[in-house]
Structure formats: structure tokens, C-alpha cells
Design a protein around this motif. Structure first.
Motif, PDB file in Angstrom:
ATOM      1  N   MET A   1      -7.193 -11.769 145.286  1.00  0.00           N
ATOM      2  CA  MET A   1      -5.734 -11.794 145.266  1.00  0.00           C
ATOM      3  C   MET A   1      -5.133 -10.640 144.474  1.00  0.00           C
ATOM      4  N   GLY A   2      -5.926 -10.014 143.619  1.00  0.00           N
ATOM      5  CA  GLY A   2      -5.401  -9.039 142.678  1.00  0.00           C
ATOM      6  C   GLY A   2      -4.827  -9.765 141.475  1.00  0.00           C
ATOM      7  N   GLN A   3      -4.750  -9.074 140.342  1.00  0.00           N
ATOM      8  CA  GLN A   3      -4.270  -9.715 139.118  1.00  0.00           C
ATOM      9  C   GLN A   3      -2.834 -10.209 139.269  1.00  0.00           C
ATOM     10  N   GLU A   4      -1.984  -9.407 139.888  1.00  0.00           N
ATOM     11  CA  GLU A   4      -0.588  -9.813 140.061  1.00  0.00           C
ATOM     12  C   GLU A   4      -0.477 -11.032 140.977  1.00  0.00           C
ATOM     13  N   GLY A   5      -1.225 -11.030 142.067  1.00  0.00           N
ATOM     14  CA  GLY A   5      -1.220 -12.175 142.970  1.00  0.00           C
ATOM     15  C   GLY A   5      -1.735 -13.429 142.292  1.00  0.00           C
ATOM     16  N   PHE A   6      -2.769 -13.276 141.470  1.00  0.00           N
ATOM     17  CA  PHE A   6      -3.317 -14.414 140.733  1.00  0.00           C
ATOM     18  C   PHE A   6      -2.276 -14.954 139.752  1.00  0.00           C
ATOM     19  N   ASN A   7      -1.607 -14.050 139.019  1.00  0.00           N
ATOM     20  CA  ASN A   7      -0.567 -14.479 138.075  1.00  0.00           C
ATOM     21  C   ASN A   7       0.569 -15.199 138.792  1.00  0.00           C
ATOM     22  N   GLN A   8       0.938 -14.719 139.978  1.00  0.00           N
ATOM     23  CA  GLN A   8       1.978 -15.390 140.758  1.00  0.00           C
ATOM     24  C   GLN A   8       1.500 -16.756 141.217  1.00  0.00           C
ATOM     25  N   TRP A   9       0.232 -16.845 141.617  1.00  0.00           N
ATOM     26  CA  TRP A   9      -0.322 -18.126 142.050  1.00  0.00           C
ATOM     27  C   TRP A   9      -0.282 -19.121 140.885  1.00  0.00           C
ATOM     28  N   ILE A  10      -0.709 -18.661 139.704  1.00  0.00           N
ATOM     29  CA  ILE A  10      -0.695 -19.532 138.523  1.00  0.00           C
ATOM     30  C   ILE A  10       0.728 -19.999 138.217  1.00  0.00           C
ATOM     31  N   SER A  11       1.692 -19.084 138.260  1.00  0.00           N
ATOM     32  CA  SER A  11       3.064 -19.459 137.921  1.00  0.00           C
ATOM     33  C   SER A  11       3.680 -20.375 138.973  1.00  0.00           C
ATOM     34  N   GLY A  12       3.158 -20.367 140.196  1.00  0.00           N
ATOM     35  CA  GLY A  12       3.695 -21.200 141.258  1.00  0.00           C
ATOM     36  C   GLY A  12       3.040 -22.559 141.373  1.00  0.00           C
ATOM     37  N   HIS A  13       2.083 -22.857 140.499  1.00  0.00           N
ATOM     38  CA  HIS A  13       1.384 -24.137 140.545  1.00  0.00           C
ATOM     39  C   HIS A  13       1.513 -24.844 139.207  1.00  0.00           C
ATOM     40  N   GLN A  14       1.271 -26.112 139.254  1.00  0.00           N
ATOM     41  CA  GLN A  14       1.321 -26.912 138.046  1.00  0.00           C
ATOM     42  C   GLN A  14       0.003 -26.713 137.308  1.00  0.00           C
TER      43      GLN A  14
END
Length: 103
Positions: free
Chosen positions: A78-91
Motif C-alpha cells: 500500500m505504501g506508507q501513506e496508504g497504510f497510514n490512511q488505512w489505519i486512520s480509516g479503521h477502528q
């Protein structure tokens, strides 16, 4: 279910528990660590996790179940930015946000 390129089927289902005499020193991290160790050295994150506790005479037990995944593999896909977005979009649960359900 696909988590932005990570298939839950690539994870490892885990169940772990930790017991504490009289509840002294109890914490959720011990049971989480046991669950991730059970999955293997490549796994460092638990998704779809459930934490329960049970109280018996003289013993408190913390139970953890979920799917262990490799966060580095997620970052690679996902890339670091995509991973950070995934984390912020989930509980995402941290030690500060844990809610316990007594069995």
C-alpha cells in the motif's frame, strides 16, 4: 474481505489467553503478545480482534482472538501513506481505547 490489497486469508487465525492469580498485574498486552507469538515471527498486527475477560475464584483470565497479519507486507503493498490512511480509516485499538466485555 480485502483490506486494500491484504487478504485476511493471508493472515493467521489466533486464540490466546493469559491468567492472573487474584488479577494481580493483569493487562491485555500479555495476551496480545501470546497471540502474535502463536502466529509466528512475521506477524505483528491483529485485525478483527476480540478481547474478553473472565473472572473465576482467585483467577482473572484475558482472552484474545483475531487474525494476525504482517504490517510490513501491508506497507509494501500500500505504501506508507496508504497504510497510514488505512489505519486512520479503521477502528484501531490501543491500550488507551480498549473496552472489555466480561464473560
Amino acid at each position: 474481505m480485502n483490506l486494500a490489497g491484504i487478504k485476511k486469508s493471508e493472515g493467521v487465525k489466533v486464540n490466546a489467553s493469559k491468567s492472573y492469580f487474584l488479577g494481580f498485574g493483569w493487562n491485555i498486552k500479555d495476551a496480545l503478545d501470546i497471540a502474535l507469538e502463536e502466529a509466528g515471527p512475521d506477524y505483528d498486527m491483529l485485525i478483527d480482534g476480540v478481547v474478553r475477560y473472565a473472572s473465576y475464584p482467585f483467577v482473572l483470565q484475558i482472552k484474545v482472538e483475531g487474525t494476525a497479519v504482517n504490517s510490513q507486507k501491508m506497507i509494501a503493498q500500500m505504501g506508507q501513506e496508504g497504510f497510514n490512511q488505512w489505519i486512520s480509516g479503521h477502528q484501531v485499538t490501543t491500550a488507551d481505547t480498549v473496552k472489555l466485555i466480561k464473560e
